[in-house]
Design a protein around this motif. Structure first.
Motif, PDB file in Angstrom:
ATOM      1  N   LYS A  47       0.694  -1.460   0.011  1.00 47.50           N
ATOM      2  CA  LYS A  47       0.242   0.070   0.249  1.00 47.50           C
ATOM      3  C   LYS A  47       0.822   1.594   0.424  1.00 47.50           C
ATOM      4  CE  LYS A  47      -3.980  -2.065   2.416  1.00 47.50           C
ATOM      5  NZ  LYS A  47      -5.025  -1.684   3.526  1.00 47.50           N
ATOM      6  N   ALA A  48       1.448   1.157   0.768  1.00 49.49           N
ATOM      7  CA  ALA A  48       2.362   2.318   0.804  1.00 49.49           C
ATOM      8  C   ALA A  48       3.355   2.853  -0.911  1.00 49.49           C
ATOM      9  CB  ALA A  48       3.590   2.123   1.898  1.00 49.49           C
ATOM     10  N   ALA A  85       1.968   2.012  -3.588  1.00 44.93           N
ATOM     11  CA  ALA A  85       2.058   2.008  -4.493  1.00 44.93           C
ATOM     12  C   ALA A  85       1.221   3.967  -4.046  1.00 44.93           C
ATOM     13  CB  ALA A  85       0.470   1.397  -4.683  1.00 44.93           C
ATOM     14  N   VAL A  86       1.482   4.179  -2.820  1.00 37.10           N
ATOM     15  CA  VAL A  86       1.209   5.548  -2.856  1.00 37.10           C
ATOM     16  C   VAL A  86       2.101   6.071  -3.339  1.00 37.10           C
ATOM     17  CG1 VAL A  86       0.729   7.672  -1.120  1.00 37.10           C
ATOM     18  CG2 VAL A  86      -0.708   5.141  -0.973  1.00 37.10           C
ATOM     19  N   ALA A  87       3.262   6.344  -2.354  1.00 37.65           N
ATOM     20  CA  ALA A  87       4.503   7.200  -2.794  1.00 37.65           C
ATOM     21  C   ALA A  87       4.810   6.603  -5.005  1.00 37.65           C
ATOM     22  CB  ALA A  87       5.801   5.839  -2.491  1.00 37.65           C
ATOM     23  N   SER A 108       2.771   6.798  -7.054  1.00 31.26           N
ATOM     24  CA  SER A 108       2.061   8.263  -7.742  1.00 31.26           C
ATOM     25  C   SER A 108       2.944   9.339  -8.065  1.00 31.26           C
ATOM     26  CB  SER A 108       0.859   8.076  -6.779  1.00 31.26           C
ATOM     27  OG  SER A 108       1.354   9.187  -5.194  1.00 31.26           O
ATOM     28  N   LEU A 156      -1.401   2.884 -11.380  1.00 29.69           N
ATOM     29  CA  LEU A 156      -1.912   3.068 -10.293  1.00 29.69           C
ATOM     30  C   LEU A 156      -3.391   2.459 -10.255  1.00 29.69           C
ATOM     31  CD1 LEU A 156       0.757   5.426  -9.804  1.00 29.69           C
ATOM     32  CD2 LEU A 156       0.637   3.196  -8.393  1.00 29.69           C
ATOM     33  N   ASP A 157      -4.223   2.542 -11.015  1.00 30.33           N
ATOM     34  CA  ASP A 157      -5.035   2.171 -10.432  1.00 30.33           C
ATOM     35  C   ASP A 157      -5.938   1.359 -10.645  1.00 30.33           C
ATOM     36  OD1 ASP A 157      -6.298   5.678 -10.864  1.00 30.33           O
ATOM     37  OD2 ASP A 157      -5.931   6.355 -12.711  1.00 30.33           O
ATOM     38  N   ALA A 199      -6.616  -1.955  -3.250  1.00 28.90           N
ATOM     39  CA  ALA A 199      -6.309  -1.618  -3.105  1.00 28.90           C
ATOM     40  C   ALA A 199      -5.650  -1.887  -1.786  1.00 28.90           C
ATOM     41  CB  ALA A 199      -7.822  -1.103  -2.269  1.00 28.90           C
TER      42      ALA A 199
END
Length: 223
Positions: free
Chosen positions: A105-106, A108-110, A112, A119-120, A124
């Motif tokens: 999760k981290a 994928a956020v970073a 971005s 990424l879409d 989740a």
């Protein structure tokens, strides 16, 4: 032109797998802390053997196979979802599940910071190797190279944890990394061609150590 593209992909890969990338990987040892506590890993030589086993027969091998599958299916949202679910189901302990999910999760956020439709497509709830594999493919990083970098980062993190646990010093830790170059290359090349049918492992002591860490009273790491 192709040389510039390759350099850009290399720079992104270096950034994603750098210790500075904000995913919090430094908080986990993957069961190594328990292995040290139980005397299964006592020194640099033992650390090298432990990590070599994980690469060839344990959790790092399975991560590599999942990474390669995510790389191949980076454009397939349903395929990524199936791979992510399989990756989470393969987690051998609650801590292992928490670790791979939190890092995924981290990541994928970073990631971005480098916008891309992949990424879409990521679910989740995505395990770490699936997230990195899909993003690496989307940015044109070759699978064997991406896998080698991923596995080297994972091993480096374990060596860093071992140094903090007093198993080895800095010089011995670097020597362990040097000694693992061949297994990393071998595993990355083999896994890049592997299918999900080749998932599986025999690193039983490592799995037990991960389970036993959940009830360890005094500890430095979350896994």
């Amino acid at each position: 032109m192709s040389e510039n593209v390759d350099t850009k992909a290399l720079l992104r890969l270096m950034a994603w797998l750098s210790p500075a990338f904000p995913i919090g990987g430094f908080a986990y040892s993957g069961g190594l802390e328990r292995a040290v506590h139980d005397g299964l890993v006592r020194d640099a030589a033992g650390l090298g053997g432990w990590l070599s086993s994980l690469l060839r027969h344990g959790s790092l091998w399975n991560d590599a196979v999942l990474f390669a599958e995510a790389w191949r299916r980076s454009g397939d949202e349903a395929g990524l979802k199936d791979t992510a679910e399989l990756g989470l189901a393969l987690a051998g302990s609650a801590e292992r599940h928490t670790e791979t999910l939190a890092l995924g999760k981290a990541f994928a956020v970073a990631a971005s910071a480098w916008p891309h439709p992949v990424l879409d497509r990521l679910p989740a709830t995505v395990p770490f190797p699936v997230a990195v594999g899909a993003v690496a493919a989307a940015h044109g990083v070759a699978p064997a190279s991406a896998l080698a970098a991923y596995l080297h980062a994972a091993v480096s993190q374990s060596v860093s944890a071992a140094i903090r646990l007093g198993v080895s010093g800095q010089a011995d830790g670097v020597a362990v990394l040097a000694g693992l170059e061949a297994p990393i290359i071998e595993t990355s090349e083999r896994a890049s061609l592997a299918t999900l049918d080749e998932l599986g492992g025999a690193a039983v002591q490592a799995e037990i150590a991960s389970l036993r860490h959940e009830t360890q009273h005094s500890r430095l790491f979350r896994s």
